[in-house]
Design a protein around this motif. Structure first.
Motif, PDB file in Angstrom:
ATOM      1  N   LYS A 188       0.822  -1.222   0.000  1.00 24.43           N
ATOM      2  CA  LYS A 188       0.000   0.000   0.000  1.00 24.43           C
ATOM      3  C   LYS A 188       0.852   1.267   0.000  1.00 24.43           C
ATOM      4  O   LYS A 188       0.397   2.346  -0.378  1.00 24.43           O
ATOM      5  N   LYS A 215       2.291   4.185  -4.380  1.00 25.62           N
ATOM      6  CA  LYS A 215       1.127   4.695  -5.122  1.00 25.62           C
ATOM      7  C   LYS A 215       1.103   4.096  -6.533  1.00 25.62           C
ATOM      8  O   LYS A 215       0.114   4.148  -7.235  1.00 25.62           O
ATOM      9  N   TRP A 265       1.636   0.981  -7.259  1.00 26.87           N
ATOM     10  CA  TRP A 265       1.180  -0.406  -7.279  1.00 26.87           C
ATOM     11  C   TRP A 265      -0.338  -0.496  -7.158  1.00 26.87           C
ATOM     12  O   TRP A 265      -0.962   0.238  -6.403  1.00 26.87           O
ATOM     13  N   GLN A 266      -0.929  -1.369  -7.915  1.00 28.86           N
ATOM     14  CA  GLN A 266      -2.380  -1.588  -7.824  1.00 28.86           C
ATOM     15  C   GLN A 266      -2.673  -3.075  -7.741  1.00 28.86           C
ATOM     16  O   GLN A 266      -2.084  -3.864  -8.509  1.00 28.86           O
ATOM     17  N   LYS A 310      -7.389  -6.953 -10.006  1.00 26.75           N
ATOM     18  CA  LYS A 310      -8.808  -7.200  -9.677  1.00 26.75           C
ATOM     19  C   LYS A 310      -9.348  -8.387 -10.458  1.00 26.75           C
ATOM     20  O   LYS A 310     -10.459  -8.836 -10.214  1.00 26.75           O
ATOM     21  N   SER A 370     -12.265  -1.305  -7.711  1.00 25.71           N
ATOM     22  CA  SER A 370     -11.045  -0.501  -7.860  1.00 25.71           C
ATOM     23  C   SER A 370     -11.135   0.800  -7.091  1.00 25.71           C
ATOM     24  O   SER A 370     -10.121   1.360  -6.692  1.00 25.71           O
ATOM     25  N   THR A 371     -12.357   1.289  -6.872  1.00 21.77           N
ATOM     26  CA  THR A 371     -12.472   2.563  -6.163  1.00 21.77           C
ATOM     27  C   THR A 371     -12.171   2.394  -4.683  1.00 21.77           C
ATOM     28  O   THR A 371     -11.825   3.335  -4.009  1.00 21.77           O
ATOM     29  N   SER A 413      -9.508   0.890  -2.926  1.00 26.26           N
ATOM     30  CA  SER A 413      -8.215   0.219  -3.107  1.00 26.26           C
ATOM     31  C   SER A 413      -7.777  -0.541  -1.863  1.00 26.26           C
ATOM     32  O   SER A 413      -6.823  -1.290  -1.890  1.00 26.26           O
ATOM     33  N   THR A 459      -9.244  -6.205  -0.907  1.00 23.86           N
ATOM     34  CA  THR A 459      -8.662  -7.118  -1.879  1.00 23.86           C
ATOM     35  C   THR A 459      -9.711  -8.148  -2.270  1.00 23.86           C
ATOM     36  O   THR A 459      -9.938  -9.123  -1.556  1.00 23.86           O
TER      37      THR A 459
END
Ligand code: ATP
Length: 268
Positions: free
Chosen positions: A44, A47, A49-50, A53, A150-151, A153, A156
């Motif tokens: 986390k 910034k 890294w995502q 999904k 995705s909104t 974050s 998981t």
């Protein structure tokens, strides 16, 4: 109804040690799914890294897609919702809409969670003019709920789809699953690894030649190999019972070892 398809990690009976011959897929899933869940705080901090999904597993039947999905949930300590597509498509639109929303909100509540959809193509296939209006609306709703993940974050939730027909999937769905893995029919070396794993818990005779079996089973999936070994084991036990019945002597319990002939006779 949803709860009956929900499994907590402690109740998932398979782990990566139950999968043979798919080390590179396992390694990639470890890096992309498991480590970020296990070290959420660390990931986390970037910034850039995502969390993924969506993950797509594609390939012929019986090659371990479901096995991999469950084992990934187990290794990552994620809950696992097995979303039965038939449940959604059998209902009238209003009801399946409610069910879909319920699945996503349940997943967000109990995260980290994998929503697994086997035969995802039967539900989210390419849109076409013949689509029933309700089907098109269901797909749109599904994608909206998915994008909603995705909104947030912090949560998981991963949609993991499995299909034998990736070409039939809606392109918009494929875009939402950037992590894609082909799980094909095993090679000779992979068949050898799978046979070793399946037979490690069995009593086998010294004449069993795994290298020869691996050669003879070209075109077999992991599931076929398991079935072959299961048949051989059952055949061996039946043989013992028949021999005992015919001779009138006690069952020879020291002679349960599966032989090469048993395996060759069970060769599909
Ligand atoms: P389908 O497309 O029919 O749903 P699948 O690809 O999801 O098939 P699984 O259900 O995961 O296949 O595999 C069926 C069974 O075959 C597994 O439960 C396992 O016993 C065996 N199997 C398949 N592949 C492997 C493998 N690589 N290692 C060990 N066992 C395997």
């Amino acid at each position: 109804m949803i709860a009956s398809h929900l499994v907590v990690p402690a109740d998932i009976t398979v782990s990566w040690t139950d999968i043979a011959g798919l080390d590179s897929v396992i390694q990639e899933l470890r890096e992309s799914v498991v480590l970020p869940v296990q070290h959420k705080d660390l990931f986390k901090r970037s910034k850039l890294w995502q969390a993924p999904k969506g993950v797509l597993l594609h390939g012929p039947p019986g090659c371990g897609k479901t096995l991999i999905a469950k084992a990934t949930a187990k290794e990552a300590g994620m809950r696992f919702i097995n979303l039965d597509v038939a449940i959604l498509t059998d209902k009238w639109y209003g009801e399946s809409q409610k069910l879909t929303s319920a699945v996503f909100s349940l997943a967000a509540k109990i995260e980290p969670c994998i929503i697994f959809i086997d035969e995802i193509d039967s539900f989210l296939r390419s849109r076409n003019l013949n689509d029933h209006e309700a089907t098109a609306m269901m797909k749109t709703q599904f994608m909206m709920l998915w994008d909603g993940l995705s909104t947030n974050s912090n949560s998981t939730v991963i949609v993991m789809g499995a299909t034998n027909r990736p070409q039939d999937l809606d392109k918009a769905i494929v875009r939402r699953m950037p992590a894609q893995f082909h799980i094909g029919l095993p090679s000779e070396t992979q068949r050898n690894d799978i046979l070793k794993l399946i037979l490690q818990s069995e009593e086998i005779s010294q004449d069993v030649d795994l290298n020869r079996l691996s050669k003879l089973t070209n075109g077999f999936s992991g599931s076929d190999l398991r079935e072959m070994c299961r048949n051989a084991s059952v055949f061996r036990m039946r043989q013992l019972i028949v021999a005992s019945d015919q001779s009138g002597e006690a069952l020879d319990r020291n002679n349960v070892n599966i032989t090469m002939d048993d395996l060759l006779n069970s060769h599909l």
